[in-house]
Design a protein around this motif. Structure first.
Motif, PDB file in Angstrom:
ATOM      1  N   ALA A  98       4.716  28.912   5.501  1.00 37.36           N
ATOM      2  CA  ALA A  98       4.358  27.893   6.483  1.00 37.36           C
ATOM      3  C   ALA A  98       3.348  26.911   5.911  1.00 37.36           C
ATOM      4  O   ALA A  98       3.377  25.718   6.219  1.00 37.36           O
ATOM      5  CB  ALA A  98       3.807  28.550   7.743  1.00 37.36           C
ATOM      6  N   ARG A  99       2.443  27.387   5.070  1.00 33.66           N
ATOM      7  CA  ARG A  99       1.438  26.519   4.463  1.00 33.66           C
ATOM      8  C   ARG A  99       2.000  25.704   3.295  1.00 33.66           C
ATOM      9  O   ARG A  99       1.344  24.773   2.840  1.00 33.66           O
ATOM     10  CB  ARG A  99       0.269  27.363   3.950  1.00 33.66           C
ATOM     11  CG  ARG A  99      -0.752  27.622   5.039  1.00 33.66           C
ATOM     12  CD  ARG A  99      -1.939  28.342   4.484  1.00 33.66           C
ATOM     13  NE  ARG A  99      -1.693  29.751   4.790  1.00 33.66           N
ATOM     14  CZ  ARG A  99      -2.137  30.782   4.104  1.00 33.66           C
ATOM     15  NH1 ARG A  99      -2.842  30.602   3.036  1.00 33.66           N
ATOM     16  NH2 ARG A  99      -1.866  32.003   4.465  1.00 33.66           N
ATOM     17  N   ALA A 100       3.136  26.054   2.817  1.00 37.92           N
ATOM     18  CA  ALA A 100       3.703  25.364   1.662  1.00 37.92           C
ATOM     19  C   ALA A 100       3.968  23.893   1.961  1.00 37.92           C
ATOM     20  O   ALA A 100       3.927  23.059   1.053  1.00 37.92           O
ATOM     21  CB  ALA A 100       4.991  26.054   1.207  1.00 37.92           C
ATOM     22  N   GLY A 101       4.213  23.546   3.229  1.00 39.31           N
ATOM     23  CA  GLY A 101       4.467  22.157   3.588  1.00 39.31           C
ATOM     24  C   GLY A 101       3.244  21.271   3.464  1.00 39.31           C
ATOM     25  O   GLY A 101       3.354  20.043   3.429  1.00 39.31           O
ATOM     26  N   PHE A 102       2.065  21.839   3.413  1.00 40.87           N
ATOM     27  CA  PHE A 102       0.856  21.049   3.294  1.00 40.87           C
ATOM     28  C   PHE A 102       0.622  20.542   1.870  1.00 40.87           C
ATOM     29  O   PHE A 102      -0.184  19.647   1.659  1.00 40.87           O
ATOM     30  CB  PHE A 102      -0.368  21.856   3.746  1.00 40.87           C
ATOM     31  CG  PHE A 102      -0.366  22.181   5.214  1.00 40.87           C
ATOM     32  CD1 PHE A 102      -0.248  21.175   6.163  1.00 40.87           C
ATOM     33  CD2 PHE A 102      -0.463  23.492   5.637  1.00 40.87           C
ATOM     34  CE1 PHE A 102      -0.254  21.490   7.509  1.00 40.87           C
ATOM     35  CE2 PHE A 102      -0.461  23.803   6.972  1.00 40.87           C
ATOM     36  CZ  PHE A 102      -0.366  22.802   7.908  1.00 40.87           C
TER      37      PHE A 102
END
Length: 140
Positions: free
Chosen positions: A133-137
């Motif tokens: 989920a944090r990879a998009g940041f």
């Protein structure tokens, strides 16, 4: 200057310097703060000295208690050299004790260990989902 009943001998119109010049003037001032502090310092430094000195007081003469000591140890012979062997994790070493309570406790621990492994797997799965989920940041 004051008398015993809180009344001043001098009238209120007399200045302090004039009162000091009067023959009945006697400066009976309380001790200064420095003198009080010095007395407290001396008392606080002398008190531990006397406490330590009192701790060094010798009591009644020490008498060593009588104990029956054996001449030798109860184990026969010399020391036995250890003979370590290969450790096998699959071997049920605790059964050598012949204790059914220990066997039951080990079985319970094995069952609980599976629950811990399951919880660890769930934790790792949640971590992986959070990282995804944090990879998009981050920039690609």
């Amino acid at each position: 200057m004051r008398t015993g009943h809180g009344r001043s001998v001098f009238p209120s119109t007399v200045s302090v310097n004039q009162a000091r010049m009067h023959p009945d003037y006697s400066p009976s001032l309380p001790p200064s703060r420095g003198a009080k502090t010095a007395r407290k310092t001396v008392a606080c430094s002398v008190l531990p000295f006397f406490l330590v000195l009192a701790g060094c007081a010798v009591g009644p003469d020490y008498v060593r208690p009588q104990i029956d000591v054996p001449v030798a140890y109860k184990e026969p012979g010399l020391w036995k050299t250890a003979e370590p062997g290969q450790i096998d994790n699959n071997q049920r070493w605790w059964e050598a004790y012949g204790d059914p309570v220990l066997n039951d406790l080990i079985a319970q621990a094995d069952a609980a260990n599976q629950n811990i492994r399951f919880a660890e797997a769930q934790y790792r799965q949640a971590q992986a989902a959070a990282q995804a989920a944090r990879a998009g940041f981050w920039p690609t």
